[in-house]
Enzyme design. Structure first.
Site, PDB file in Angstrom:
ATOM      1  N   ASN A   1       4.243 -88.480  31.973  1.00 49.50           N
ATOM      2  CA  ASN A   1       5.021 -89.694  32.104  1.00 49.50           C
ATOM      3  C   ASN A   1       6.513 -89.386  32.094  1.00 49.50           C
ATOM      4  O   ASN A   1       7.201 -89.578  33.094  1.00 49.50           O
ATOM      5  CB  ASN A   1       4.651 -90.676  30.989  1.00 49.50           C
ATOM      6  CG  ASN A   1       5.209 -92.062  31.240  1.00 49.50           C
ATOM      7  OD1 ASN A   1       5.602 -92.384  32.356  1.00 49.50           O
ATOM      8  ND2 ASN A   1       5.266 -92.886  30.213  1.00 49.50           N
ATOM      9  N   ASP A   2       6.998 -88.841  30.969  1.00 47.22           N
ATOM     10  CA  ASP A   2       8.440 -88.631  30.838  1.00 47.22           C
ATOM     11  C   ASP A   2       9.001 -87.693  31.907  1.00 47.22           C
ATOM     12  O   ASP A   2      10.106 -87.902  32.392  1.00 47.22           O
ATOM     13  CB  ASP A   2       8.751 -88.063  29.451  1.00 47.22           C
ATOM     14  CG  ASP A   2       8.330 -89.018  28.350  1.00 47.22           C
ATOM     15  OD1 ASP A   2       8.376 -90.238  28.595  1.00 47.22           O
ATOM     16  OD2 ASP A   2       7.940 -88.552  27.272  1.00 47.22           O
ATOM     17  N   VAL A   3       8.217 -86.661  32.288  1.00 43.15           N
ATOM     18  CA  VAL A   3       8.762 -85.643  33.199  1.00 43.15           C
ATOM     19  C   VAL A   3       8.845 -86.131  34.637  1.00 43.15           C
ATOM     20  O   VAL A   3       9.353 -85.418  35.500  1.00 43.15           O
ATOM     21  CB  VAL A   3       7.945 -84.329  33.149  1.00 43.15           C
ATOM     22  CG1 VAL A   3       8.023 -83.705  31.767  1.00 43.15           C
ATOM     23  CG2 VAL A   3       6.517 -84.538  33.579  1.00 43.15           C
TER      24      VAL A   3
ATOM     25  N   ALA B   1       8.389 -89.688  24.806  1.00 42.06           N
ATOM     26  CA  ALA B   1       9.771 -90.047  24.511  1.00 42.06           C
ATOM     27  C   ALA B   1       9.897 -91.533  24.158  1.00 42.06           C
ATOM     28  O   ALA B   1      10.962 -91.992  23.778  1.00 42.06           O
ATOM     29  CB  ALA B   1      10.675 -89.716  25.697  1.00 42.06           C
TER      30      ALA B   1
END
Lengths: 111, 457
Positions: free
Chosen positions: B383-385, B424
């Site tokens: 998700n965050d990347v 995050a």
């Protein structure tokens, strides 16, 4: 050892430390962190020395705790790093097989 | 009795120090890394044997027993821990090293009359305690024993300042009086400072803090070497302190962060705290069959693996899916973000464990321009990347982090467990875009369903 010699050694060690890891690829950040972690487990030497000098039971107990913690850091750190790096080995070997080429001699050890 | 004279003792310690330098150098190149680690272990073995042969030691059976206990506790854990849990184990081992250094310094206070030696003791106590407690908190965050989001409460900076001031005062008092009681107080203050230092650090930044605390423990060990007059501890500790500092900066740079931003960013504003609220906006969810059709008739597919894939142990299924697609003449690659997983380089370790062929793993710089040519980007448990907020939203905690540009692909498919935000703690706008569809469920189950559906096409 006198203070000046210790300071000299410390400063030189700082530069060596900076130099040896100055160009590390992000792929190796985790194993390098773990390997450096294992190296500071050498505090075990200090823990052994203070345990060897301990006279009263309380000091002995605290010192033995330090030995246990330091051993866990040292032994666990090297073992866990080796396991991680073993995965990198396996990957190269598989890649060699997939490509139909022979793995390099250095890459098949430890299996 | 001592079997070794001081010259031999010094030479053996010198050999161990050289081995440690060779170990670190070996560890920074993929070809020599494993050998480097073994050289380091050999150096440690030489050093431990040397201390037994050279010093006048009491309590030797006790010492050997304690070493056995430490080994019996740590080695099986290190051998059996899942690869996904590696980062928290590294944190734990780092913490106990810091704790050991602090205890050694505490015990040496008896023998220390020189103010400089007492200063080194104070430093070791404080930094070792910070590392021990801080590592404990990072362990709890990574193991999800507590929230992975930044923990900030009103007055935290004031409490932190008070603790540090008290620690400095206690430290000065210990240097002047050599009082053991004050040293214990200093130890407690150090533990409190360690907890307060790491609490405000957000999920994705935790691995960088582990690296920083690793460098701290190195410095504590170096200072304990000054206390004991042991050159090997000075050299080894300083090496780790220096290399750990460089490594911390390199890891922070890989995420586009500054180290001070990571440590103190949460103090500056509420936006870094992330959001827990799940948005009400509609998303397009699809079935495994839909996804299979999308994949099966594509020409180029890029799979983006994340921690969710690793946790579900779905690597093997992902590799099988890639093979099935390639059998249909489709071009398939894996796009690896440098901090995918929980730490830099972690995803490479995880996929290597699943025997994903090396040449299919593409680094971020290499794969990013290729997303434009991809028909489908299949995001599995990441998700965050891939969150475009890293480029567009300056208030976001991941702002500035280089990302995989999956938004450029013609179609984006997310395999997700739920709409819960990633590590995050922030939402991903990409989920609501028209070219995006979502397949909810456990990554491994979803992949298996998609694989089955691809085979029947």
């Amino acid at each position: 050892m006198d203070g000046m010699s210790l300071l000299t050694i410390t400063v030189l060690a700082v530069f060596v430390g900076f130099e040896v890891v100055s160009k590390v690829s992000s792929t190796l950040h985790t194993p390098l962190m773990s390997g450096a972690n294992a190296i500071h487990g050498i505090i075990l030497v200090g823990a052994i020395i203070v345990t060897g000098q301990a006279t009263d039971p309380w000091m002995l107990a605290v010192a033995l705790l330090a030995v246990v913690l330091a051993t866990a850091n040292l032994v666990g750190g090297f073992v866990v790093t080796d396991r991680m790096l073993h995965m990198f080995h396996a990957r190269k070997q598989v890649a060699g097989k997939e490509a139909g080429t022979k793995a390099m001699p250095g890459e098949v050890d430890g299996r | 009795m001592s079997l070794l004279n001081p010259v031999w003792t010094s030479l053996l310690y010198l050999a161990a120090a050289v081995f440690f330098i060779l170990a670190l150098r070996g560890l920074s190149s993929p070809r020599t890394a494993r050998r480097g680690n073994l050289i380091g272990a050999l150096g440690a073995l030489i050093a431990v044997v040397t201390v037994f042969l050279s010093s006048r030691l009491e309590n030797i059976p006790w010492i050997l027993g304690a070493i056995a206990v430490g080994t019996v506790v740590a080695a099986p854990v290190a051998r059996r821990v899942k690869m996904t849990q590696m980062p928290q184990l590294v944190a734990l081992f780092n913490g106990v090293g810091g704790g050991a250094a602090a205890l050694v310094a505490l015990l040496e206070l008896n023998h220390a009359d020189d103010p400089w030696v007492r200063l080194a003791i104070v430093f070791t106590l404080l930094v070792g305690a910070v590392s021990f407690a801080g590592s404990g908190v990072t362990f709890a965050k990574l193991q999800e024993l507590m929230t992975t989001r930044p923990v900030v409460f009103r007055g935290l900076p004031a409490v932190m300042a008070a603790v540090l001031l008290a620690a400095v005062a206690a430290g000065v008092a210990v240097i002047m009086t050599g009082s053991a009681a004050l040293a214990v107080l200093l130890l407690v203050l150090g533990l409190a400072a360690g907890v307060l230092l790491v609490l405000p650090v957000g999920g994705a930044d935790v691995p960088i803090v582990i690296s920083l605390l690793n460098a701290f423990t190195g410095l504590a060990v170096a200072a304990s070497g000054v206390v004991l007059g042991n050159v090997l501890l000075v050299v080894a500790g300083t090496l780790v302190g220096a290399s750990g500092t460089i490594l911390t900066r390199a890891m922070a740079a890989a995420m586009g962060r500054s180290v001070s931003g990571i440590l103190f960013g949460a103090f500056r504003g509420g936006s870094t705290a992330g959001s827990t609220a799940v948005s009400e906006r509609p998303v397009r969810s699809s079935s495994a069959e839909d996804v299979a059709v999308l994949l099966g008739y594509a020409q180029r597919v890029i799979i983006v693996p994340g921690y969710g894939l690793a946790v579900a142990q779905g690597q093997h299924t992902a590799a099988e899916l890639a093979q099935a697609l390639e059998a249909r003449g489709i071009d398939v690659d894996f796009a690896i973000h440098p901090v995918a997983g929980r730490m830099p380089g972690h995803m490479n370790v995880l996929l290597a464990e699943a025997n994903v062929p090396y040449e299919s793993l593409k680094e971020m710089g290499e794969i990013n321009p290729e997303f434009k040519t991809a028909d489908v980007a299949l995001v599995v448990g990441a998700n965050d990347v891939v969150n475009p907020a890293a480029k567009t939203s300056s208030g976001s905690p991941i702002y500035g982090m280089p990302i995989l540009e999956v938004a450029d692909a013609r179609q984006v498919v997310f395999l997700k467990r739920s709409m819960r935000p990633g590590f995050a703690g922030i939402e991903n706008d990409l989920l609501y875009e028209p070219q995006t569809s979502l397949l909810f469920g456990d990554a491994k189950d979803s992949l298996a369903q998609v694989l089955g559906a691809v085979k029947t096409l």
